[in-house]
Design a protein around this motif. Structure first.
Motif, short mmCIF file in Angstrom:
data_model
loop_
_atom_site.label_atom_id
_atom_site.label_comp_id
_atom_site.label_asym_id
_atom_site.label_seq_id
_atom_site.Cartn_x
_atom_site.Cartn_y
_atom_site.Cartn_z
N ARG A 1 0.83 -1.20 0.00
CA ARG A 1 0.00 0.00 0.00
C ARG A 1 0.86 1.25 0.00
NH1 ARG A 1 -3.39 -0.47 5.26
NH2 ARG A 1 -1.35 -1.21 5.97
N PHE A 2 2.11 1.14 0.43
CA PHE A 2 2.95 2.31 0.58
C PHE A 2 4.02 2.36 -0.52
CE2 PHE A 2 1.62 0.95 4.90
CZ PHE A 2 0.69 1.95 5.10
N ASP A 3 4.32 3.56 -0.94
CA ASP A 3 5.25 3.74 -2.05
C ASP A 3 6.70 3.47 -1.63
OD1 ASP A 3 3.16 4.44 -3.63
OD2 ASP A 3 3.54 6.60 -3.58
N PRO A 4 7.45 2.69 -2.40
CA PRO A 4 8.87 2.48 -2.09
C PRO A 4 9.74 3.64 -2.55
CG PRO A 4 8.26 1.23 -4.03
CD PRO A 4 7.00 1.86 -3.53
N HIS A 5 9.22 4.48 -3.43
CA HIS A 5 9.99 5.63 -3.90
C HIS A 5 9.04 6.76 -4.31
CE1 HIS A 5 9.54 2.75 -7.33
NE2 HIS A 5 8.95 3.81 -7.83
N LEU A 6 9.58 7.94 -4.41
CA LEU A 6 8.83 9.12 -4.86
C LEU A 6 9.39 9.57 -6.20
CD1 LEU A 6 8.81 11.14 -1.50
CD2 LEU A 6 7.00 9.63 -2.37
N ARG A 7 8.51 9.95 -7.11
CA ARG A 7 8.93 10.46 -8.41
C ARG A 7 8.77 11.98 -8.42
NH1 ARG A 7 6.45 5.56 -9.61
NH2 ARG A 7 7.72 4.14 -10.90
N ILE A 8 9.89 12.67 -8.55
CA ILE A 8 9.89 14.13 -8.51
C ILE A 8 10.07 14.65 -9.93
CG2 ILE A 8 10.86 16.16 -7.41
CD1 ILE A 8 9.93 14.08 -5.39
N LYS A 9 9.06 15.35 -10.45
CA LYS A 9 9.13 15.92 -11.79
C LYS A 9 9.62 17.36 -11.72
CE LYS A 9 5.35 13.09 -13.64
NZ LYS A 9 4.02 13.09 -14.30
N ARG B 1 0.79 7.97 1.47
CA ARG B 1 1.74 7.26 0.62
C ARG B 1 2.87 6.60 1.41
NH1 ARG B 1 3.57 11.19 -4.14
NH2 ARG B 1 4.63 9.29 -4.76
N LEU B 2 3.04 7.00 2.68
CA LEU B 2 4.20 6.57 3.46
C LEU B 2 3.82 5.62 4.58
CD1 LEU B 2 5.93 10.06 3.74
CD2 LEU B 2 6.48 8.23 2.11
N ASP B 3 4.68 4.67 4.84
CA ASP B 3 4.46 3.67 5.89
C ASP B 3 4.53 4.36 7.26
OD1 ASP B 3 4.47 1.58 7.68
OD2 ASP B 3 5.86 0.34 6.52
N PRO B 4 3.42 4.37 8.03
CA PRO B 4 3.42 5.06 9.33
C PRO B 4 4.33 4.42 10.37
CG PRO B 4 1.40 3.79 9.05
CD PRO B 4 2.11 3.77 7.72
N LYS B 5 4.78 3.19 10.14
CA LYS B 5 5.74 2.57 11.06
C LYS B 5 7.10 3.24 10.94
CE LYS B 5 5.25 -1.73 9.71
NZ LYS B 5 4.17 -1.64 8.72
N ILE B 6 7.32 3.93 9.81
CA ILE B 6 8.62 4.56 9.54
C ILE B 6 8.51 6.08 9.51
CG2 ILE B 6 10.54 4.73 7.90
CD1 ILE B 6 9.83 1.90 6.98
N PHE B 7 7.44 6.59 8.90
CA PHE B 7 7.26 8.04 8.76
C PHE B 7 6.14 8.53 9.67
CE2 PHE B 7 9.47 6.84 4.95
CZ PHE B 7 10.33 7.90 4.71
N GLN B 8 6.46 9.51 10.52
CA GLN B 8 5.50 10.03 11.48
C GLN B 8 5.43 11.56 11.41
OE1 GLN B 8 3.42 8.76 14.27
NE2 GLN B 8 3.42 7.02 12.88
N ARG B 9 4.22 12.07 11.57
CA ARG B 9 4.01 13.51 11.63
C ARG B 9 4.47 13.99 13.01
NH1 ARG B 9 -0.77 15.62 9.03
NH2 ARG B 9 -0.75 17.91 9.10
N ILE B 10 5.31 15.01 13.06
CA ILE B 10 5.78 15.56 14.33
C ILE B 10 5.36 17.01 14.49
CG2 ILE B 10 7.73 13.98 14.53
CD1 ILE B 10 9.51 16.30 13.53
N HIS B 11 4.73 17.55 13.45
CA HIS B 11 4.27 18.93 13.45
C HIS B 11 3.21 18.99 12.35
CE1 HIS B 11 4.44 23.33 12.74
NE2 HIS B 11 4.87 23.41 14.00
#
Length: 271
Positions: free
Chosen positions: A164-172, A216-226
């Motif tokens: 469900r979560f993206d392994p990479h981001l594509r930046i145009k 898009r990000l796995d919440p086990k790894i990426f967390q909102r801090i603000h």
């Protein structure tokens, strides 16, 4: 035009697979038909896809490259095998005569080119069967677990990444696309309808809202801090509480980020 060499890549490190794909891209006769992130999936794909060539990582947890080869003993259609390994030279001597070739990590372009030449020659001279037979003879004589144990391991459930979560981001950016592995992202902060993706000393700009990025990000790894900041927890080096109830995180890069009181529950991830 020469015949395509149908190729399978096997490595438990996504970045290693991606790097090998990039290095193989210039070879027009190499057709990558799939990749496997563990030994069990490798066996399944070899049987189903019947590739001509397999780049096989030796050091995979649980079910390594040698176990993959042992489990294929008796198969009538076997691929050419190139081991990819971090073993030292002394350890390599034990098997280098039994595989078509081997590559040391990190893979060098010059050595890869030499290996591809050997693959082409082996296919042209129909040496693949002979090479595989030698490898199988070696593995069959090694001190290995019984076939029943290998079968049990193959049939055991395997932990995989949540797709469900993206392994990479594509930046145009101005017609160019930069692919950024999410594992390399330090933190992300919002600037209106744009996300600033911070990777080391680089900052990539992506038009997207915070809520979309969070999904898009796995919440086990990426967390909102603000309300405007997401941090990669695996990039946090130090946690420093403040007397006013706020907290500061120091990342591996040296960057310091503030955890607002509204998101202080994220600190439980570090306890």
């Amino acid at each position: 035009m020469s015949a395509k060499i149908r190729t399978l890549l096997v490595d438990d490190e996504p970045l290693a697979v991606r790097g090998l794909k990039i290095r193989l891209d210039p070879y027009e006769d190499i057709e990558i038909v799939g990749s496997a992130a563990n030994g069990r999936d490798a066996v399944k794909q070899i049987k189903e896809l019947k590739p001509d060539l397999v780049f096989l990582d030796i050091q995979m947890p649980g079910f390594d490259g040698f176990a993959v080869m042992r489990s294929l003993i008796g198969e009538t259609e076997m691929p050419i095998v190139i081991f990819v390994t971090a073993f030292d030279q002394y350890a390599l001597e034990a098997f280098k005569a039994h595989a078509l070739d081997y590559l040391m990590k990190p893979v060098e372009e010059e050595r890869l080119a030499e290996a591809i030449v050997r693959v082409r020659e082996a296919m042209a001279q129909r040496l693949a069967v002979e090479q595989t037979a030698k490898l199988m003879e070696l593995l069959d004589n090694m001190d290995n677990p019984p076939k029943e144990a290998l079968t049990a391991i193959l049939e055991a459930p395997v932990e995989t990444r949540d797709d469900r979560f993206d392994p990479h981001l594509r930046i145009k950016d101005r017609g160019h696309i930069t692919i950024v592995p999410v594992s390399e992202v330090d933190y992300i902060d919002a600037a209106g309808d744009y996300m600033c993706i911070h990777v080391g000393e680089k900052t990539h700009i992506l038009r997207e809202k915070m809520k979309q990025m969070e999904r898009r990000l796995d919440p086990k790894i990426f967390q909102r801090i603000h309300r405007s900041t997401i941090v990669n927890l695996e990039r946090v080096k130090e946690v420093r509480p403040h007397s006013n109830g706020e907290c500061f995180l120091t990342l591996l890069s040296g960057k310091e980020l503030k955890v607002s009181r509204s998101y202080k529950d994220v600190l439980g991830r570090f306890l």
